[in-house]
Design a protein around this motif. Structure first.
Motif: not given
Lengths: 135, 293
Positions: A27-29, B215-220
């Motif tokens: 995952g990216l994070e 993950e990350p935030e949905e708009d990202e």
């Protein structure tokens, strides 16, 4: 062990589809593992190696970014590029890294940061590929 | 009247043409199979991409303003028509029907006082549109050198479109291509890709939709996903187009082969009639010559 359905699709083909025990996703994070009954989850991927465990056998697939979605039907990974570890053309991959390094000089600011980060991911993959090749 | 020799030559040349069209038909048939397979292989990704975007966009829509690629710029003054056609002709009405659809749309928009720009992919469409809309073509691209359509080609086009969108050069982008239905039916299609039209999901009967964690935030995620989706849509259009092209070429070459066959039959008939007439004439001459003696 409970299994769940896993689809790996890239724009050019359906790379994997079937019942699996566990999938480890870069995952990216941070990396995460998905088992059956995972809660609904959407994550962006970084370039890395994905490990699929099914029935005691492990399969490694290189993905260069993409998106993973977990829902009650299973896991779907939309990969930008998906190549299994055996099929990877090592020379071409090294060329790609070299080309990326060259391009770094033209970039600046946050674009440069992102390019360096991406390059690092690629290098980690390469390291892994080369180390497994020796065994 | 043409001499017998002329007629023979003409029949031979029609036969040669028939051989060529026959060969082209067979080549198109084998390429069609490959193009169709490629189009089918790309389908799962595009479908899942649609589903994921629909579910995320649904969640993001509730949270307020979405990115411009989804919500639009708030205007629809300048339209970009992305017209995808083939690189080659000899495929019946394939190229013209896409161009016709694009032209009709462009004229309708211009009548409403909107500004229209063109981005041509493929040589044939560019050549046809250049006649009427030369000044409005902002960019054209040929995929002639490309042997096997890859995702890279689509990504390339998407990047160019996005660069123009980010510069504020247009508000709405529509993609024109030919949808492959069957070998004999290709449907020229217009599809709006910027701002993205998200299909309304059918009402869920079994309780509320699952709540996703992001993950990350949905708009990202959405920000990364939308440009990608654009490339995917273009890729799909190119593949459908490719399959349609070979389908159209195959059926038009089939027609050409049949027409050449008809023509050969007609020419052979005339040839034989003329030949017999000449033989009869010669016989009459010989007989009347013998009688005179």
């Amino acid at each position: 062990m409970a299994t769940f359905h896993f689809d790996l699709v890239s724009p050019e083909k359906l790379a994997f589809a079937g019942e699996v025990d566990q999938v480890d996703v870069p995952g990216l994070e941070g990396d995460f593992g998905v088992l059956a009954g995972h809660s609904p989850f959407v994550a962006a991927l970084r370039p890395g190696i994905m490990t699929i465990t099914s029935g005691g056998t492990k399969q490694m697939i290189i993905v260069l970014g993409g998106l993973a979605e977990v829902n009650d039907k299973g896991l779907t990974v939309l990969a930008d590029v998906a190549t299994s570890l055996q099929d990877l053309d090592r020379a071409a991959f090294a060329d790609q890294i070299a080309a990326m390094e060259e391009k770094l000089a033209e970039k600046e600011g946050s674009v440069l940061d992102r390019a360096i980060e991406r390059l690092d991911h690629f290098k980690v993959i390469q390291q892994h590929v080369n180390s497994t090749a020796m065994h | 009247m043409a001499s017998l020799k002329d007629m023979r030559v003409r029949i031979a040349s029609t036969k040669a043409t028939q051989k060529i069209t026959k060969a082209m038909q067979m080549v198109a048939a084998s390429k069609l199979r490959r193009a169709q397979m490629a189009a089918e292989a790309a389908r799962p990704y595009a479908e899942r991409m649609d589903a994921v975007i629909a579910s995320i966009a649904g969640a993001a829509a509730g949270s307020g303003t979405g990115p411009a690629l989804l919500g639009g710029t708030g205007k629809d003054q300048v339209h970009l028509l992305l017209v995808c056609t083939g690189e080659r002709g000899l495929s019946g009405a394939f190229n013209s029907s896409i161009v016709r659809l694009a032209r009709e749309r462009a004229l309708a928009l211009m009548n409403q006082g909107k500004e229209v720009k063109f981005f041509c992919v493929g040589r044939k469409g560019y050549e046809q549109l250049r006649r009427t809309f030369d000044k409005q073509i902002v960019e054209h691209l040929e995929l002639r050198a490309v042997k096997q359509l890859g995702f890279v080609n689509a990504e390339d086009i998407a990047k160019k479109v996005l660069a123009r969108f980010d510069n504020g050069e247009f508000d709405v982008c529509t993609l024109f291509f030919s949808r492959f239905k069957t070998v004999i039916a290709q449907i020229p299609t217009a599809q709006q890709i910027i701002p993205l039209v998200v299909q309304a999901k059918p009402a869920v009967a079994d309780g509320p939709a699952p709540v996703y964690e992001y993950e990350p935030e949905e708009d990202e995620i959405l920000k990364g996903l939308l440009p990608r989706n654009l490339a995917v849509q273009i890729f799909r259009a190119l593949l459908e187009n490719n399959a349609s092209f070979y389908g159209a070429q195959m059926s038009s070459m089939d027609n050409a082969t049949r027409n050449a066959g008809d023509m050969i039959r007609k020419q052979t008939l005339i040839y034989n009639r003329t030949r017999q007439a000449m033989i009869t004439k010669e016989l009459i001459e010989i007989i009347s010559g013998a009688e005179a003696i």
